[in-house]
Design an enzyme around this catalytic site. Structure first.
Site, PDB file in Angstrom:
ATOM      1  N   GLY A 196       0.748  -1.184   0.225  1.00 22.81           N
ATOM      2  CA  GLY A 196      -0.081   0.110   0.290  1.00 22.81           C
ATOM      3  C   GLY A 196       0.844   1.361   0.497  1.00 22.81           C
ATOM      4  O   GLY A 196       0.226   2.432   0.204  1.00 22.81           O
ATOM      5  N   THR A 197       1.905   1.043  -0.805  1.00 21.80           N
ATOM      6  CA  THR A 197       2.713   2.318  -0.574  1.00 21.80           C
ATOM      7  C   THR A 197       2.113   3.336  -1.299  1.00 21.80           C
ATOM      8  O   THR A 197       1.966   4.210  -0.955  1.00 21.80           O
ATOM      9  CB  THR A 197       4.535   1.307  -1.092  1.00 21.80           C
ATOM     10  OG1 THR A 197       4.456   0.703  -0.848  1.00 21.80           O
ATOM     11  CG2 THR A 197       5.102   2.778  -0.767  1.00 21.80           C
ATOM     12  N   THR A 198       2.268   2.340  -2.820  1.00 21.03           N
ATOM     13  CA  THR A 198       0.957   4.558  -3.520  1.00 21.03           C
ATOM     14  C   THR A 198      -0.081   5.176  -2.894  1.00 21.03           C
ATOM     15  O   THR A 198       0.422   5.957  -2.717  1.00 21.03           O
ATOM     16  CB  THR A 198       1.058   3.456  -5.335  1.00 21.03           C
ATOM     17  OG1 THR A 198       1.942   2.281  -4.893  1.00 21.03           O
ATOM     18  CG2 THR A 198       1.187   4.011  -6.075  1.00 21.03           C
ATOM     19  N   HIS A 239      11.436   1.461   0.766  1.00 26.43           N
ATOM     20  CA  HIS A 239      11.598  -0.232   1.228  1.00 26.43           C
ATOM     21  C   HIS A 239      12.948  -0.437   2.505  1.00 26.43           C
ATOM     22  O   HIS A 239      12.431  -2.202   2.865  1.00 26.43           O
ATOM     23  CB  HIS A 239      11.453  -1.060   0.592  1.00 26.43           C
ATOM     24  CG  HIS A 239      10.151  -0.347  -0.225  1.00 26.43           C
ATOM     25  ND1 HIS A 239       9.312  -0.454  -0.055  1.00 26.43           N
ATOM     26  CD2 HIS A 239      10.425  -0.330  -1.807  1.00 26.43           C
ATOM     27  CE1 HIS A 239       7.986  -0.500  -1.676  1.00 26.43           C
ATOM     28  NE2 HIS A 239       8.486  -0.099  -1.874  1.00 26.43           N
ATOM     29  N   ARG A 276       0.635  -5.203   5.541  1.00 27.31           N
ATOM     30  CA  ARG A 276      -0.962  -5.194   4.571  1.00 27.31           C
ATOM     31  C   ARG A 276      -0.441  -7.629   5.357  1.00 27.31           C
ATOM     32  O   ARG A 276       0.550  -7.774   5.561  1.00 27.31           O
ATOM     33  CB  ARG A 276      -0.543  -5.542   3.348  1.00 27.31           C
ATOM     34  CG  ARG A 276      -1.838  -6.344   3.087  1.00 27.31           C
ATOM     35  CD  ARG A 276      -1.524  -5.739   0.950  1.00 27.31           C
ATOM     36  NE  ARG A 276      -2.216  -5.764   0.032  1.00 27.31           N
ATOM     37  CZ  ARG A 276      -2.789  -5.931  -0.958  1.00 27.31           C
ATOM     38  NH1 ARG A 276      -1.771  -5.847  -1.953  1.00 27.31           N
ATOM     39  NH2 ARG A 276      -3.644  -5.916  -1.419  1.00 27.31           N
ATOM     40  N   GLY A 312      -6.380  -3.450  -5.751  1.00 27.84           N
ATOM     41  CA  GLY A 312      -6.909  -3.353  -4.595  1.00 27.84           C
ATOM     42  C   GLY A 312      -7.458  -3.148  -3.496  1.00 27.84           C
ATOM     43  O   GLY A 312      -8.447  -2.794  -3.550  1.00 27.84           O
TER      44      GLY A 312
END
Ligand code: PAP
Length: 345
Positions: free
Chosen positions: A88-90, A156, A178, A313
């Protein structure tokens, strides 16, 4: 025409001596990696290397992790968005950027917002991939001093390998993780997209599963990565905020407010009334961002098409790809690895 991402200003012209010094440093890092670090079969067609217990890709980061460790000088006001890839970085970058810059870039002024022009990785660069990566920076250490405060970066890198100045300066870290199964499936789809682009055969899900369980997925082992930040968040809750993608999906407004408070810019009751929280959620939604032209056709600096950062997503999509045995095995490993930590995934 695509514009240069804003962080590019930190690649300032350097004197001959400075350039030679940077080149000497990168040569040293490359020698260390080549001569002392273990390697293993990679996700593409070149091996990956292990640095301080975690696995890295030459193509994606070069020797960036070592340069980042040595050269980054944190400020107390810095905010670092950390994750193991595909957690879920973006999304987190879009949210944090929108929160931090909401006065200069109101989320309601949709036509003007930087997220319409840039993918969030271009607004919040990944330290070891976009700034310190010798494959990209021509062996030049970036000058991050010229960026105004508060600075927002991504990484990261696992907690134990972060540059010391981050903990010493008191800068804040927001970590997103996640559930294990969705992380693996998201990573597998992602590398297959890149393999296709590089004319490589797709990797079978069984193979990705094996690598993931062995710990040789990107920045893996997954569990050790998550646990490092989890423990830090328990020890120093004022410095490390721990988020779960799966929870953010269910209650975005609640977590958005937590993030803003942690970043030191809580939403006022007026903003709440005016709907700013909901505007940011809408702006950063999967549906909105994934349909923007920049994210459909753009390519980020490391050569990854922006559309590879958007797939479905959804929570629980792994059940559509992993066999019941694989799902069970992953649950079992996760339970064992996290046992006694207080963390459930
Ligand atoms: P990265 O580490 O390479 O940047 P990252 O953004 O962490 O990847 O993970 C991508 C996942 O986040 C994808 O999940 P999926 O494969 O299960 O679909 C992607 O779809 C999802 N994602 C990207 N943007 C958003 C968003 N705005 N809201 C929700 N999920 C998102």
């Amino acid at each position: 025409m695509a514009q240069n991402p804003p962080y590019k200003i930190c690649f300032v012209p350097k004197s001959k001596e400075e350039k030679e010094e940077d080149e000497k440093n990168y040569k040293r890092y490359s020698e260390i990696v080549a001569t002392t670090f273990p390697t293993a079969e990679g996700w593409f067609d070149v091996p990956i290397y292990q640095c301080q217990g975690f696995w890295y890709s030459f193509e994606m980061a070069g020797v960036g992790p070592l340069a980042f460790q040595d050269h980054f000088k944190a400020r107390p006001s810095d905010i670092l968005l950390a994750s193991i890839p595909k957690c879920g970085t973006t999304w987190l970058k879009s949210l944090a950027f929108s929160i931090m810059n909401r006065k200069s870039h109101p989320p309601s002024a949709l036509q003007q917002h930087p997220l319409l022009k840039f993918n969030s990785h271009d607004l919040v660069p990944v330290m070891e991939m976009m700034l310190y990566n010798n494959n990209l920076n021509g062996n030049r250490i970036p000058n991050l001093d010229i960026l105004p405060s508060p600075r927002l970066f991504g990484t990261h890198i696992p907690y134990t390998s972060l540059p010391q100045s981050i903990a010493l300066s008191g800068s804040r870290i927001i970590y997103i993780c996640r559930n294990t199964k969705d992380n693996l499936v998201s990573w597998w789809h992602f590398i297959n997209k890149l393999r296709l682009k590089n004319s490589l055969e797709p990797m079978k899900v069984e193979e990705a599963f094996k690598m993931f369980c062995k710990g040789t997925s990107s920045y893996g082992p997954f569990w050790e990565h998550v646990l490092g930040y989890w423990k830090a968040s328990l020890e120093k809750p004022q410095s490390v905020l721990f988020l779960k993608y799966d929870e953010l999906v269910i209650e975005p407004a609640l977590h958005l407010k937590r993030i803003a408070k942690f970043m030191g810019c809580p939403f006022s009751s007026m903003e709440d009334k005016e709907g700013v929280v909901d505007q940011i959620i809408k702006l950063c939604s999967f549906e909105n961002l994934s349909n923007l032209e920049v994210n459909q056709t753009g390519i980020c600096d490391v050569g990854i098409p922006n559309n590879a950062f958007f797939r479905k997503g959804k929570v629980g999509d792994s059940a559509n790809y992993l066999s019941p045995e694989m799902l069970e095995q992953l649950d079992h490993i996760t339970k064992e690895k996290l046992h006694g930590s207080g963390l459930m995934l």
